[in-house]
Design an enzyme around this catalytic site. Structure first.
Site, PDB file in Angstrom:
ATOM      1  N   GLY A  36      14.953  87.392 -24.669  1.00 36.70           N
ATOM      2  CA  GLY A  36      14.860  88.107 -23.407  1.00 36.70           C
ATOM      3  C   GLY A  36      13.410  88.353 -23.035  1.00 36.70           C
ATOM      4  O   GLY A  36      12.518  87.612 -23.442  1.00 36.70           O
ATOM      5  N   CYS A  37      13.170  89.392 -22.278  1.00 33.18           N
ATOM      6  CA  CYS A  37      11.812  89.732 -21.859  1.00 33.18           C
ATOM      7  C   CYS A  37      10.937  89.940 -23.093  1.00 33.18           C
ATOM      8  O   CYS A  37      11.304  90.681 -24.006  1.00 33.18           O
ATOM      9  CB  CYS A  37      11.829  90.995 -21.006  1.00 33.18           C
ATOM     10  SG  CYS A  37      10.189  91.558 -20.532  1.00 33.18           S
TER      11      CYS A  37
END
Length: 156
Positions: free
Chosen positions: A12-13
């Site tokens: 993810g981020c």
């Protein structure tokens, strides 16, 4: 001190996983960037376009006498939802995929064993979609992304 080793993960981020990995005893350096794609360079804007194939990732230098690669893998599985295909929470796109980028055959084997163990234990309600791929070029993200959460909390 033993020779430092390298590990690279996407989950993810990259801001959140960088902060979580950096907090682990034995992780001595962390950088966020882009990897796993098909272009020779990458910027945040290019990666966000979805055209590069790169994932937001973190690369780590760690002391294997203080934390093993298996320890990093154990932490990786708790940092995100590895059952979400090309997303994490509100972040959607292939750049947010779950991936383990191995740097040698031992890491590949350990990553595959760790993933299989998670599947066997049924730790997650859905199938794990984490990609296990050979580490390639790592394109360091722009400076404002480095240690982003640490910088931001220092400003608060």
């Amino acid at each position: 001190m033993s020779k430092l080793e390298q590990a690279t993960f996407a989950a993810g981020c990259f801001w959140g996983i960088e902060a979580k990995f950096a907090a682990l005893d034995g992780v001595l350096r962390s950088e966020v960037g882009y990897t796993g794609g098909h272009t020779d360079s990458a910027s945040y804007e290019q990666v966000c376009s979805g055209q590069t194939g790169h994932a937001e990732a973190v690369t780590l230098s760690f002391d294997p006498d203080r934390i093993s690669y298996e320890g990093l893998l154990d932490a990786f599985w708790t940092m995100h939802d590895p059952t979400q295909y090309h997303r994490q929470g509100p972040d959607i796109g292939s750049q947010y995929r779950s991936a383990i980028f191995y740097h040698n055959e031992e890491q590949r084997e350990l990553a595959q064993q760790s993933k299989a163990q998670c599947e066997k234990q049924a730790r997650f309600n859905e199938p794990i979609v984490t990609e296990i791929a050979k580490a390639g070029a790592f394109h360091r993200a722009e400076e404002y992304h480095q240690k982003y959460l640490a910088k931001r909390s220092a400003q608060l």
